[in-house]
Structure formats: structure tokens, C-alpha cells
Design a protein around this motif. Structure first.
Motif, PDB file in Angstrom:
ATOM      1  N   LEU A  42       1.348  21.075  -5.615  1.00  0.00           N
ATOM      2  CA  LEU A  42       0.688  20.048  -4.669  1.00  0.00           C
ATOM      3  C   LEU A  42       1.958  19.743  -3.755  1.00  0.00           C
ATOM      4  CD1 LEU A  42      -1.454  18.185  -3.633  1.00  0.00           C
ATOM      5  CD2 LEU A  42      -0.737  16.393  -5.324  1.00  0.00           C
ATOM      6  N   SER A  43       1.572  19.344  -2.470  1.00  0.00           N
ATOM      7  CA  SER A  43       2.536  18.709  -1.420  1.00  0.00           C
ATOM      8  C   SER A  43       1.722  18.033  -0.457  1.00  0.00           C
ATOM      9  CB  SER A  43       3.420  19.649  -0.656  1.00  0.00           C
ATOM     10  OG  SER A  43       4.359  18.801   0.094  1.00  0.00           O
ATOM     11  N   LEU A  44       1.641  16.512  -0.715  1.00  0.00           N
ATOM     12  CA  LEU A  44       0.869  15.569   0.324  1.00  0.00           C
ATOM     13  C   LEU A  44       2.180  14.994   1.134  1.00  0.00           C
ATOM     14  CD1 LEU A  44      -1.645  14.052  -1.875  1.00  0.00           C
ATOM     15  CD2 LEU A  44      -1.729  16.068  -0.380  1.00  0.00           C
ATOM     16  N   GLU A  45       1.796  14.941   2.372  1.00  0.00           N
ATOM     17  CA  GLU A  45       2.883  14.209   3.294  1.00  0.00           C
ATOM     18  C   GLU A  45       2.328  12.948   4.099  1.00  0.00           C
ATOM     19  OE1 GLU A  45       5.113  17.135   5.351  1.00  0.00           O
ATOM     20  OE2 GLU A  45       6.186  15.670   6.717  1.00  0.00           O
ATOM     21  N   CYS A  46       3.403  12.096   4.050  1.00  0.00           N
ATOM     22  CA  CYS A  46       3.173  10.829   5.006  1.00  0.00           C
ATOM     23  C   CYS A  46       4.131  10.608   5.729  1.00  0.00           C
ATOM     24  CB  CYS A  46       2.844   9.839   3.951  1.00  0.00           C
ATOM     25  SG  CYS A  46       2.634   8.057   4.491  1.00  0.00           S
ATOM     26  N   THR A  47       3.851  10.172   7.041  1.00  0.00           N
ATOM     27  CA  THR A  47       4.979   9.865   7.922  1.00  0.00           C
ATOM     28  C   THR A  47       4.449   8.526   8.808  1.00  0.00           C
ATOM     29  OG1 THR A  47       4.038  11.355   9.735  1.00  0.00           O
ATOM     30  CG2 THR A  47       5.671  12.251   8.453  1.00  0.00           C
ATOM     31  N   VAL A  48       5.517   7.766   9.066  1.00  0.00           N
ATOM     32  CA  VAL A  48       5.311   6.267   9.586  1.00  0.00           C
ATOM     33  C   VAL A  48       6.040   6.398  10.983  1.00  0.00           C
ATOM     34  CG1 VAL A  48       5.596   3.906   9.541  1.00  0.00           C
ATOM     35  CG2 VAL A  48       5.275   5.103   7.582  1.00  0.00           C
ATOM     36  N   GLU A  49       5.504   5.956  11.952  1.00  0.00           N
ATOM     37  CA  GLU A  49       6.224   5.925  13.568  1.00  0.00           C
ATOM     38  C   GLU A  49       6.025   4.602  13.825  1.00  0.00           C
ATOM     39  OE1 GLU A  49       3.664   8.453  15.785  1.00  0.00           O
ATOM     40  OE2 GLU A  49       3.986  10.290  14.828  1.00  0.00           O
ATOM     41  N   GLY A  50       7.189   4.047  14.603  1.00  0.00           N
ATOM     42  CA  GLY A  50       7.102   3.043  15.272  1.00  0.00           C
ATOM     43  C   GLY A  50       8.043   1.704  14.526  1.00  0.00           C
ATOM     44  N   THR A  51       8.219   2.432  13.528  1.00  0.00           N
ATOM     45  CA  THR A  51       9.193   1.070  12.637  1.00  0.00           C
ATOM     46  C   THR A  51      10.430   2.079  12.002  1.00  0.00           C
ATOM     47  OG1 THR A  51       8.984  -0.542  11.003  1.00  0.00           O
ATOM     48  CG2 THR A  51       8.021   1.604  10.450  1.00  0.00           C
ATOM     49  N   SER A  52      11.441   1.223  11.523  1.00  0.00           N
ATOM     50  CA  SER A  52      12.682   1.840  10.793  1.00  0.00           C
ATOM     51  C   SER A  52      12.614   1.091   9.462  1.00  0.00           C
ATOM     52  CB  SER A  52      14.021   1.642  11.730  1.00  0.00           C
ATOM     53  OG  SER A  52      14.118   0.334  11.770  1.00  0.00           O
ATOM     54  N   ASN A  53      13.160   1.888   8.413  1.00  0.00           N
ATOM     55  CA  ASN A  53      13.398   1.309   6.973  1.00  0.00           C
ATOM     56  C   ASN A  53      12.205   0.849   6.555  1.00  0.00           C
ATOM     57  OD1 ASN A  53      15.155   1.144   5.142  1.00  0.00           O
ATOM     58  ND2 ASN A  53      15.701  -0.910   5.459  1.00  0.00           N
ATOM     59  N   PRO A  54      11.149   1.478   6.546  1.00  0.00           N
ATOM     60  CA  PRO A  54       9.727   0.732   6.058  1.00  0.00           C
ATOM     61  C   PRO A  54       9.991   1.002   4.557  1.00  0.00           C
ATOM     62  CG  PRO A  54       9.407   2.773   6.684  1.00  0.00           C
ATOM     63  CD  PRO A  54      10.862   2.824   7.206  1.00  0.00           C
ATOM     64  N   ASN A  55       9.350   0.053   3.696  1.00  0.00           N
ATOM     65  CA  ASN A  55       9.106   0.317   2.126  1.00  0.00           C
ATOM     66  C   ASN A  55       7.745   1.209   2.274  1.00  0.00           C
ATOM     67  OD1 ASN A  55      10.857  -1.800   1.352  1.00  0.00           O
ATOM     68  ND2 ASN A  55       9.478  -3.151   1.897  1.00  0.00           N
ATOM     69  N   LEU A  56       7.849   2.257   1.590  1.00  0.00           N
ATOM     70  CA  LEU A  56       6.710   3.274   1.408  1.00  0.00           C
ATOM     71  C   LEU A  56       6.179   3.552   0.102  1.00  0.00           C
ATOM     72  CD1 LEU A  56       8.382   6.090   3.532  1.00  0.00           C
ATOM     73  CD2 LEU A  56       6.831   4.489   4.187  1.00  0.00           C
ATOM     74  N   TYR A  57       4.889   3.599  -0.046  1.00  0.00           N
ATOM     75  CA  TYR A  57       4.267   3.552  -1.325  1.00  0.00           C
ATOM     76  C   TYR A  57       3.259   4.666  -1.308  1.00  0.00           C
ATOM     77  CZ  TYR A  57       5.383  -1.168  -0.579  1.00  0.00           C
ATOM     78  OH  TYR A  57       6.192  -2.497  -0.388  1.00  0.00           O
ATOM     79  N   TRP A  58       2.930   5.184  -2.627  1.00  0.00           N
ATOM     80  CA  TRP A  58       2.073   5.992  -2.819  1.00  0.00           C
ATOM     81  C   TRP A  58       1.190   5.430  -3.956  1.00  0.00           C
ATOM     82  CZ3 TRP A  58       0.242  10.140  -0.264  1.00  0.00           C
ATOM     83  CH2 TRP A  58       1.056  10.816   0.532  1.00  0.00           C
ATOM     84  N   TYR A  59      -0.312   5.465  -3.616  1.00  0.00           N
ATOM     85  CA  TYR A  59      -1.384   4.977  -4.507  1.00  0.00           C
ATOM     86  C   TYR A  59      -2.185   5.966  -4.802  1.00  0.00           C
ATOM     87  CZ  TYR A  59       0.233   0.190  -3.521  1.00  0.00           C
ATOM     88  OH  TYR A  59       0.866  -1.236  -3.363  1.00  0.00           O
ATOM     89  N   ARG A  60      -2.954   6.076  -6.095  1.00  0.00           N
ATOM     90  CA  ARG A  60      -3.964   6.758  -6.288  1.00  0.00           C
ATOM     91  C   ARG A  60      -5.081   5.788  -6.528  1.00  0.00           C
ATOM     92  NH1 ARG A  60      -2.733  11.029 -10.727  1.00  0.00           N
ATOM     93  NH2 ARG A  60      -2.450   9.057 -11.985  1.00  0.00           N
ATOM     94  N   GLN A  61      -6.509   6.171  -6.295  1.00  0.00           N
ATOM     95  CA  GLN A  61      -7.699   5.610  -6.206  1.00  0.00           C
ATOM     96  C   GLN A  61      -8.685   6.400  -7.093  1.00  0.00           C
ATOM     97  OE1 GLN A  61      -9.584   3.975  -2.904  1.00  0.00           O
ATOM     98  NE2 GLN A  61     -10.274   2.478  -3.983  1.00  0.00           N
ATOM     99  N   ALA A  62      -9.161   6.294  -8.270  1.00  0.00           N
ATOM    100  CA  ALA A  62     -10.124   6.969  -9.170  1.00  0.00           C
ATOM    101  C   ALA A  62     -11.571   6.439  -8.237  1.00  0.00           C
ATOM    102  CB  ALA A  62     -10.200   6.626 -10.381  1.00  0.00           C
ATOM    103  N   ALA A  63     -12.644   7.311  -8.617  1.00  0.00           N
ATOM    104  CA  ALA A  63     -13.620   7.168  -7.676  1.00  0.00           C
ATOM    105  C   ALA A  63     -14.265   5.594  -7.998  1.00  0.00           C
ATOM    106  CB  ALA A  63     -14.743   7.944  -8.147  1.00  0.00           C
ATOM    107  N   GLY A  64     -14.561   4.834  -7.114  1.00  0.00           N
ATOM    108  CA  GLY A  64     -15.178   3.256  -7.695  1.00  0.00           C
ATOM    109  C   GLY A  64     -14.301   2.429  -8.189  1.00  0.00           C
ATOM    110  N   ARG A  65     -13.039   2.822  -8.139  1.00  0.00           N
ATOM    111  CA  ARG A  65     -11.972   1.982  -8.796  1.00  0.00           C
ATOM    112  C   ARG A  65     -10.845   1.418  -7.836  1.00  0.00           C
ATOM    113  NH1 ARG A  65     -11.874   3.422 -14.100  1.00  0.00           N
ATOM    114  NH2 ARG A  65     -10.842   1.392 -14.391  1.00  0.00           N
ATOM    115  N   GLY A  66     -10.048   0.542  -8.453  1.00  0.00           N
ATOM    116  CA  GLY A  66      -9.141  -0.297  -7.625  1.00  0.00           C
ATOM    117  C   GLY A  66      -7.741   0.922  -7.545  1.00  0.00           C
TER     118      GLY A  66
END
Lengths: 113, 111
Positions: free
Chosen positions: B19-43
Motif C-alpha cells: 500500500l502507498s497513500l500519498e498526501c501533499t500540502v501546498e501553500g505552507t512550510s514546515n507543517p505538522n502532518l497527521y494520518w488518521y484512520r476512521q472505521a465506519a461510523g466511528r471516530g
């Protein structure tokens, strides 16, 4: 573990009614935030209330914070069908690794036209 | 203005595949970055966060890993997917304020 816990888990109301969602948390916080999530989409920030604030308004949204009870509430007044979504509270855990948001399980709100 | 891109939007992968999922941010520098997972109907469950290039912290032990090869790029990976890896994965960033901005999510189904 989840820091915030919302209740109710699900809420169904008629358009025009007010919707109230509650959130409880466990540890001390610097601020508490509320987010909205449309089905299958990312979360969108709604409002932030700091630990030294008791109430905050933004449009039809009213948020209260009671740090003595470790609880917050989100009130949506004069609800609309477009308010149908899941709503999450989130608290910030400050540490050397930045502002980490911890989310509750959310309240699924359905507003019937 | 800042934007966050996350792709793909949906993914169906067989058990045992990478698996490889990619995330990129534009318009800011040195951001804090996060990966979350959400199960169906959950937090949301925080999986990984990063405060800088090459700096990754994991919140829960799992079959996944994360990398930050560039300042505004955050990648979620797995060498061999499990059925239990199915879920909705969300990337987010924050800056000097505690407010977080989320991508549109990736719905992963492991079959």
C-alpha cells in the motif's frame, strides 16, 4: 484512547429545530474544537474554544465549555437539512511533537426537511 | 492559500499486497502532518504524526508505516495489507495554530 466522547451518538430532528451535542473529555486541555464531516469526506473545522472561555458563537453555532466538568456542548440553532453530517469534538494534546488532535466518536446528526 | 491533496480517493487491494497513500500540502512550510484512520461510523484514530522531514511518531502498533521524504509530503505505506487495514484514511496538517485541515480521505477496502 479517545480523549473526547460525544453524546448522543445519533440525533434526528426536524428542520428548524435546535440540535445539541455534548462532548466529555478526560484530561486537562488548552482548547477544544468542533469539526463537521459530511459522509465520506474529510473533516472541516467549525469552531475553537479556549480553556479560559466559557462560551463562543459563530453564526448559528454556539459552543460552551465547562472545564470543571470536562465537558463541552455544540448547539446548532434553526437547523437546516444541509446541517446533516457527523460532528466531532477534538482536544489538543500539546507535546514536543506539535498540536496533536484527539477526536471523539462523533454525533451523527440528521435534519429532516 | 493552503491546500491539501490526498489520493487516491478509493482503493481496493488484495490481502498481502503493498500500500502507498500519498498526501501533499501546498501553500505552507514546515507543517505538522497527521494520518488518521476512521472505521465506519466511528471516530478518528491517530496513526502517525510528523513535525518535520524524516521525523515520524507512531501512536499505535500496526501493520502500517509512514514516511515524510519532503517537507510537505506524507506517505502511508504497508508491505502486506491485512483485512483489518480496511477503513477510511485521512491526512491532515496543522501549523502554528491548533486548527487542523483535512484531505478528502481515501477509502481502502482490502479483499
Amino acid at each position: 484512547s479517545q480523549q473526547g466522547e460525544e453524546d448522543p451518538q445519533a440525533l434526528s430532528i426536524q428542520e428548524g429545530e435546535n440540535a445539541t451535542m455534548n462532548c466529555s473529555y478526560k484530561t486537562s486541555i488548552n482548547n477544544l474544537q468542533w469539526y463537521r464531516q459530511n459522509s465520506g469526506r474529510g473533516l472541516v473545522h467549525l469552531i475553537l474554544i479556549r480553556s479560559n472561555e466559557r462560551e463562543k458563537h459563530s453564526g448559528r453555532l454556539r459552543v460552551t465549555l465547562d472545564t470543571s466538568k470536562k465537558s463541552s456542548s455544540l448547539l446548532i440553532t434553526a437547523s437546516r437539512a444541509a446541517d446533516t453530517a457527523s460532528y466531532f469534538c477534538a482536544t489538543v494534546r500539546n507535546n514536543n511533537a506539535g498540536n496533536m488532535l484527539t477526536f471523539g466518536g462523533g454525533t451523527r446528526l440528521m435534519v429532516k426537511p | 492559500s493552503q491546500t491539501i491533496h490526498q489520493w487516491p480517493a478509493t482503493l481496493v487491494q488484495p490481502v498481502g499486497s503493498p500500500l502507498s497513500l500519498e498526501c501533499t500540502v501546498e501553500g505552507t512550510s514546515n507543517p505538522n502532518l497527521y494520518w488518521y484512520r476512521q472505521a465506519a461510523g466511528r471516530g478518528l484514530q491517530l496513526l502517525f504524526y510528523s513535525v518535520g522531514i524524516g521525523q515520524i511518531s507512531s501512536e499505535v502498533p500496526q501493520n502500517l508505516s509512514a514516511s515524510r521524504p519532503q517537507d510537505r509530503q506524507f506517505i502511508l505505506s504497508s508491505k502486506k495489507l491485512l483485512l483489518s487495514d480496511s477503513g477510511f484514511y485521512l491526512c491532515a496538517w496543522s501549523g502554528t495554530t491548533p486548527k487542523a485541515f483535512f484531505g478528502q480521505g481515501t477509502r481502502l477496502t482490502v479483499v
